[in-house]
Design a protein around this motif. Structure first.
Motif, PDB file in Angstrom:
ATOM      1  N   ILE A   1      12.605  -8.222   4.402  1.00  0.00           N
ATOM      2  CA  ILE A   1      13.561  -9.119   3.743  1.00  0.00           C
ATOM      3  C   ILE A   1      14.588  -9.646   4.732  1.00  0.00           C
ATOM      4  O   ILE A   1      14.976 -10.811   4.685  1.00  0.00           O
ATOM      5  N   GLU A   2      15.053  -8.788   5.656  1.00  0.00           N
ATOM      6  CA  GLU A   2      16.045  -9.261   6.627  1.00  0.00           C
ATOM      7  C   GLU A   2      15.426 -10.299   7.565  1.00  0.00           C
ATOM      8  O   GLU A   2      16.078 -11.263   7.956  1.00  0.00           O
ATOM      9  N   THR A   3      14.148 -10.101   7.921  1.00  0.00           N
ATOM     10  CA  THR A   3      13.457 -11.086   8.754  1.00  0.00           C
ATOM     11  C   THR A   3      13.323 -12.420   8.029  1.00  0.00           C
ATOM     12  O   THR A   3      13.599 -13.486   8.588  1.00  0.00           O
ATOM     13  N   LEU A   4      12.922 -12.352   6.748  1.00  0.00           N
ATOM     14  CA  LEU A   4      12.740 -13.575   5.966  1.00  0.00           C
ATOM     15  C   LEU A   4      14.067 -14.284   5.720  1.00  0.00           C
ATOM     16  O   LEU A   4      14.152 -15.512   5.810  1.00  0.00           O
ATOM     17  N   LEU A   5      15.106 -13.507   5.388  1.00  0.00           N
ATOM     18  CA  LEU A   5      16.414 -14.117   5.135  1.00  0.00           C
ATOM     19  C   LEU A   5      16.988 -14.732   6.407  1.00  0.00           C
ATOM     20  O   LEU A   5      17.588 -15.811   6.374  1.00  0.00           O
ATOM     21  N   ASN A   6      16.810 -14.038   7.519  1.00  0.00           N
ATOM     22  CA  ASN A   6      17.283 -14.588   8.788  1.00  0.00           C
ATOM     23  C   ASN A   6      16.550 -15.890   9.111  1.00  0.00           C
ATOM     24  O   ASN A   6      17.168 -16.880   9.529  1.00  0.00           O
ATOM     25  N   ARG A   7      15.244 -15.899   8.858  1.00  0.00           N
ATOM     26  CA  ARG A   7      14.459 -17.115   9.101  1.00  0.00           C
ATOM     27  C   ARG A   7      14.947 -18.251   8.208  1.00  0.00           C
ATOM     28  O   ARG A   7      15.082 -19.396   8.652  1.00  0.00           O
ATOM     29  N   LYS A   8      15.231 -17.933   6.925  1.00  0.00           N
ATOM     30  CA  LYS A   8      15.674 -18.976   5.991  1.00  0.00           C
ATOM     31  C   LYS A   8      17.070 -19.471   6.356  1.00  0.00           C
ATOM     32  O   LYS A   8      17.355 -20.677   6.279  1.00  0.00           O
ATOM     33  N   ARG A   9      17.975 -18.560   6.764  1.00  0.00           N
ATOM     34  CA  ARG A   9      19.312 -18.983   7.197  1.00  0.00           C
ATOM     35  C   ARG A   9      19.214 -19.919   8.389  1.00  0.00           C
ATOM     36  O   ARG A   9      19.905 -20.942   8.456  1.00  0.00           O
ATOM     37  N   LEU A  10      18.361 -19.556   9.346  1.00  0.00           N
ATOM     38  CA  LEU A  10      18.194 -20.390  10.540  1.00  0.00           C
ATOM     39  C   LEU A  10      17.589 -21.740  10.183  1.00  0.00           C
ATOM     40  O   LEU A  10      17.987 -22.774  10.727  1.00  0.00           O
TER      41      LEU A  10
ATOM     42  N   ALA B   1       5.705   8.082   2.232  1.00  0.00           N
ATOM     43  CA  ALA B   1       5.355   6.699   1.884  1.00  0.00           C
ATOM     44  C   ALA B   1       6.570   5.941   1.363  1.00  0.00           C
ATOM     45  O   ALA B   1       6.767   4.756   1.670  1.00  0.00           O
ATOM     46  N   ASN B   2       7.408   6.616   0.577  1.00  0.00           N
ATOM     47  CA  ASN B   2       8.597   5.971   0.026  1.00  0.00           C
ATOM     48  C   ASN B   2       9.560   5.567   1.134  1.00  0.00           C
ATOM     49  O   ASN B   2      10.094   4.446   1.145  1.00  0.00           O
ATOM     50  N   GLN B   3       9.770   6.477   2.075  1.00  0.00           N
ATOM     51  CA  GLN B   3      10.679   6.174   3.186  1.00  0.00           C
ATOM     52  C   GLN B   3      10.160   5.000   4.010  1.00  0.00           C
ATOM     53  O   GLN B   3      10.902   4.057   4.322  1.00  0.00           O
ATOM     54  N   LEU B   4       8.886   5.035   4.355  1.00  0.00           N
ATOM     55  CA  LEU B   4       8.307   3.957   5.158  1.00  0.00           C
ATOM     56  C   LEU B   4       8.326   2.619   4.401  1.00  0.00           C
ATOM     57  O   LEU B   4       8.599   1.576   4.980  1.00  0.00           O
ATOM     58  N   ALA B   5       8.045   2.680   3.093  1.00  0.00           N
ATOM     59  CA  ALA B   5       8.031   1.446   2.294  1.00  0.00           C
ATOM     60  C   ALA B   5       9.416   0.820   2.236  1.00  0.00           C
ATOM     61  O   ALA B   5       9.569  -0.399   2.355  1.00  0.00           O
ATOM     62  N   LEU B   6      10.445   1.641   2.047  1.00  0.00           N
ATOM     63  CA  LEU B   6      11.811   1.109   1.956  1.00  0.00           C
ATOM     64  C   LEU B   6      12.269   0.538   3.290  1.00  0.00           C
ATOM     65  O   LEU B   6      12.888  -0.525   3.353  1.00  0.00           O
ATOM     66  N   VAL B   7      11.959   1.266   4.383  1.00  0.00           N
ATOM     67  CA  VAL B   7      12.327   0.761   5.713  1.00  0.00           C
ATOM     68  C   VAL B   7      11.600  -0.548   5.995  1.00  0.00           C
ATOM     69  O   VAL B   7      12.184  -1.521   6.481  1.00  0.00           O
ATOM     70  N   ARG B   8      10.312  -0.567   5.643  1.00  0.00           N
ATOM     71  CA  ARG B   8       9.513  -1.778   5.864  1.00  0.00           C
ATOM     72  C   ARG B   8      10.044  -2.937   5.013  1.00  0.00           C
ATOM     73  O   ARG B   8      10.112  -4.076   5.470  1.00  0.00           O
TER      74      ARG B   8
ATOM     75  N   ILE C   1       0.840  -1.206   0.000  1.00  0.00           N
ATOM     76  CA  ILE C   1       0.000   0.000   0.000  1.00  0.00           C
ATOM     77  C   ILE C   1       0.868   1.246   0.000  1.00  0.00           C
ATOM     78  O   ILE C   1       0.638   2.196  -0.755  1.00  0.00           O
ATOM     79  N   LEU C   2       1.888   1.252   0.864  1.00  0.00           N
ATOM     80  CA  LEU C   2       2.800   2.402   0.919  1.00  0.00           C
ATOM     81  C   LEU C   2       3.507   2.603  -0.419  1.00  0.00           C
ATOM     82  O   LEU C   2       3.693   3.736  -0.879  1.00  0.00           O
ATOM     83  N   THR C   3       3.889   1.499  -1.056  1.00  0.00           N
ATOM     84  CA  THR C   3       4.561   1.585  -2.346  1.00  0.00           C
ATOM     85  C   THR C   3       3.638   2.165  -3.403  1.00  0.00           C
ATOM     86  O   THR C   3       4.044   3.012  -4.214  1.00  0.00           O
TER      87      THR C   3
ATOM     88  N   LEU D   1      15.396  -2.554  -4.218  1.00  0.00           N
ATOM     89  CA  LEU D   1      15.267  -2.165  -5.621  1.00  0.00           C
ATOM     90  C   LEU D   1      13.963  -2.692  -6.206  1.00  0.00           C
ATOM     91  O   LEU D   1      13.388  -2.072  -7.107  1.00  0.00           O
ATOM     92  N   ILE D   2      13.492  -3.820  -5.695  1.00  0.00           N
ATOM     93  CA  ILE D   2      12.213  -4.358  -6.151  1.00  0.00           C
ATOM     94  C   ILE D   2      11.077  -3.424  -5.730  1.00  0.00           C
ATOM     95  O   ILE D   2      10.140  -3.174  -6.488  1.00  0.00           O
ATOM     96  N   VAL D   3      11.187  -2.893  -4.513  1.00  0.00           N
ATOM     97  CA  VAL D   3      10.191  -1.920  -4.044  1.00  0.00           C
ATOM     98  C   VAL D   3      10.186  -0.703  -4.960  1.00  0.00           C
ATOM     99  O   VAL D   3       9.137  -0.198  -5.374  1.00  0.00           O
ATOM    100  N   ASP D   4      11.394  -0.235  -5.303  1.00  0.00           N
ATOM    101  CA  ASP D   4      11.503   0.899  -6.215  1.00  0.00           C
ATOM    102  C   ASP D   4      10.917   0.555  -7.573  1.00  0.00           C
ATOM    103  O   ASP D   4      10.255   1.377  -8.208  1.00  0.00           O
ATOM    104  N   ALA D   5      11.143  -0.683  -8.038  1.00  0.00           N
ATOM    105  CA  ALA D   5      10.614  -1.097  -9.338  1.00  0.00           C
ATOM    106  C   ALA D   5       9.091  -1.092  -9.334  1.00  0.00           C
ATOM    107  O   ALA D   5       8.462  -0.708 -10.337  1.00  0.00           O
ATOM    108  N   VAL D   6       8.481  -1.513  -8.226  1.00  0.00           N
ATOM    109  CA  VAL D   6       7.016  -1.474  -8.123  1.00  0.00           C
ATOM    110  C   VAL D   6       6.527  -0.034  -8.232  1.00  0.00           C
ATOM    111  O   VAL D   6       5.551   0.272  -8.930  1.00  0.00           O
TER     112      VAL D   6
END
Length: 532
Positions: A62-71, A50-57, A3-5, A110-115
């Motif tokens: 992604i870091e949460t998902l990657l950390n979960r996948k690494r674990l 909205a752009n700032q919040l979307a990028l931070v979010r 939505i923010l994007t 960059l995917i967020v930016d692409a959207v």
């Protein structure tokens, strides 16, 4: 986040529309109205926030998902069978878990930016359709032509990226060989040169592949430029002359077309990173699936399965057999082995290099899956998931042991006890156990083996597997190992199964088992062996 994007993309498009309208107003000699200023500032505020919040979010997601996948992968690795992990390969695992997850982390914003760019493109197209349906159709035609060229380049790029991933894994394996084989390479210049040649070949192949990826990226950039200038040329040169009603709006069409094409080809230029991230992600998920499909068991389940085995009296190995490749009848095979051993007994496995001693230890401890035969614990078969519980009986120091800097699983151990054992092993002047870890691991192989033996002692398991432990020890510690340490374990009721080349000390065993070409050649008591 989506939505923010979308909000940021719509606000961005609104800014463009406001600016083009203001440009038209100024061209007529008028000043922008307060309403235009208000819309411009409001749209910019929405875009920025909205752009700032979307990028931070997006970064948090992604870091949460990657950390979960690494674990998840690390968890599956430690629960999977040894052969499964060995077959995956160190280089491949290092490359995926470290490098590819980092690439995904960088690419996701960059995917967020692409959207956002796609939202901006959609709004620009609607505005373009409002200004000139003819220009809109030309724009769509240019996109269609560019898409066909993009698909050709995209397919080639994906194939090359798969090759790059495989070569990078091979490069990691090669550099690990250079690091861990440093002693051998310095003692043999022919081997060192051969390793260097092999590494250089892989590096050169990787270089050529990476250059080809750059070539494909450049091709995408040039394809975007070609489509953009053909479109602008058609509108600027042909529309005023051949399409009625466009002389007055041409100055509005050109900025909109520039924004639209710029947005589209900015995303296209970033697409190699997206493709690479997708290839990396699919490789990570492939490893994840391979680990999920292999049998695994949690430490908690293993401990539960081990309880019936802890008070065993006898272990029996009944026609146990293992082959590194079951599909190849000529593959190296160890077994069938028939042997029964008891608590308080010392068994030496002897034989030349390649006779199957180390593999036999892995079979006996349940680390390698049996091709045939079964393991009995007081005549009860240890099979299926119960094998994981059976493995809880063993402490080991294998030839290819790994020395942890911490006593994992023994976090509450009394440091004084550890340091006392360190002193007993003659390492007090080199190593100290403090703050829950050894302060020094850069030691000789023999000294590292002594630290590994300390860790095994502290585990206090009923069975000890010691694979050529004395091979790198000096005379004093060989004497200590055979004449003091092993008898002490026997007196404590431990079962010791050790491989040995030290014939001088074989009398320390209760029985000696000679292996040759993976099979038992003979079994003798120490007295029988001494009398031969």
């Amino acid at each position: 986040m989506m939505i923010l994007t979308l909000v940021a993309g719509v606000a961005n498009a609104s800014l463009i529309i406001v600016i083009t309208n203001v440009a038209e107003t100024v061209s007529k000699g008028l000043h922008p109205s307060l309403v235009s200023w208000a819309i411009f500032l409001t749209a910019f505020g929405f875009y920025y926030g909205a752009n700032q919040l979307a990028l931070v979010r997006s970064m948090k997601i992604i870091e949460t998902l990657l950390n979960r996948k690494r674990l998840e992968i690390a968890d599956k690795l430690r629960k999977s069978e040894l052969l499964v992990v060995d077959q995956l390969g160190r280089g491949r695992l290092y490359n995926l878990v470290a490098k590819e997850t980092n690439h995904l982390s960088v690419t996701f914003p960059l995917i967020v930016d692409a959207v956002q760019q796609m939202v901006l493109l959609g709004m620009s197209l609607l505005y373009l359709l409002y200004l000139s349906p003819a220009a809109f159709l030309v724009f769509i035609a240019a996109i269609a032509m560019g898409y066909l060229g993009y698909k050709v380049i995209d397919n080639r790029f994906r194939n090359i990226l798969l090759l790059v991933e495989k070569m990078q894994a091979q490069m990691l394996d090669a550099i690990v060989d250079i690091i861990h084989g440093s002693k051998e390479l310095r003692l043999n210049t022919a081997r060192s040169n051969a390793v260097a040649v092999a590494y250089r070949k892989r590096s050169d192949v990787l270089e050529r592949l990476l250059v080809r990826t750059i070539e494909h990226w450049v091709a995408l950039i040039l394809l975007g430029s070609l489509s953009t200038f053909l479109l602008l040329g058609a509108v600027a040169f042909l529309f005023p002359t051949y399409v009625t009603g466009h002389k007055t709006i041409i100055f509005q069409l050109i900025p909109v077309l520039l924004f639209g094409m710029g947005t589209l080809w900015k995303t296209v230029a970033q697409s190699p990173m997206f493709i690479r991230a997708e290839v990396g992600l699919q490789s990570i998920l492939k490893v994840d699936r391979e680990l999920s499909e292999s049998s695994s068991i949690s430490p908690e389940e293993a401990r539960a399965y081990s309880k019936p085995f802890l008070d065993f009296s006898t272990l029996s190995f009944n026609d146990i057999k293992f082959s590194y490749d079951r599909t190849d009848p000529d593959s190296y095979t160890v077994g069938p082995i028939n042997l029964s051993v008891s608590r308080g007994e010392v068994i030496f496995l002897v034989g030349g290099n390649g006779s199957g001693k180390s593999t036999a230890l892995r079979m006996m401890s349940g680390l390698y899956p049996l091709q045939s035969g079964w393991i009995g614990v007081d005549k009860v078969a240890a099979s299926g998931k119960a094998v994981a519980g059976y493995r809880e009986l063993f402490s080991s120091v294998f030839v290819d042991f790994h020395l942890f800097d911490r006593l994992y699983g023994l976090e509450d151990i009394e440091p004084g006890r550890v340091n006392s054992l360190i002193a007993e092993m003659g390492l007090a002047d080199k190593v100290t156990f403090e703050d829950g870890k050894f302060n020094q691991l850069h030691l000789s192989t023999g000294q590292r083996k002594r630290l590994a033996l300390i860790a095994a002692i502290l585990e206090d398991r009923p069975v000890y597997l010691l694979d050529e432990w004395s091979a790198e020890q000096d005379v004093h510690f060989r004497e200590f190992f055979y004449n003091s340490f092993i008898p002490k374990l026997r007196s404590e009721g431990k079962l010791v199964i050790a491989t040995s080349h030290d014939e001088k000390y074989w009398k320390a065993a209760d029985r000696i088992v000679k292996l040759d070409l993976g099979k038992i050649e003979w079994i003798k008591t120490a007295a029988e062996w001494a009398d031969q």
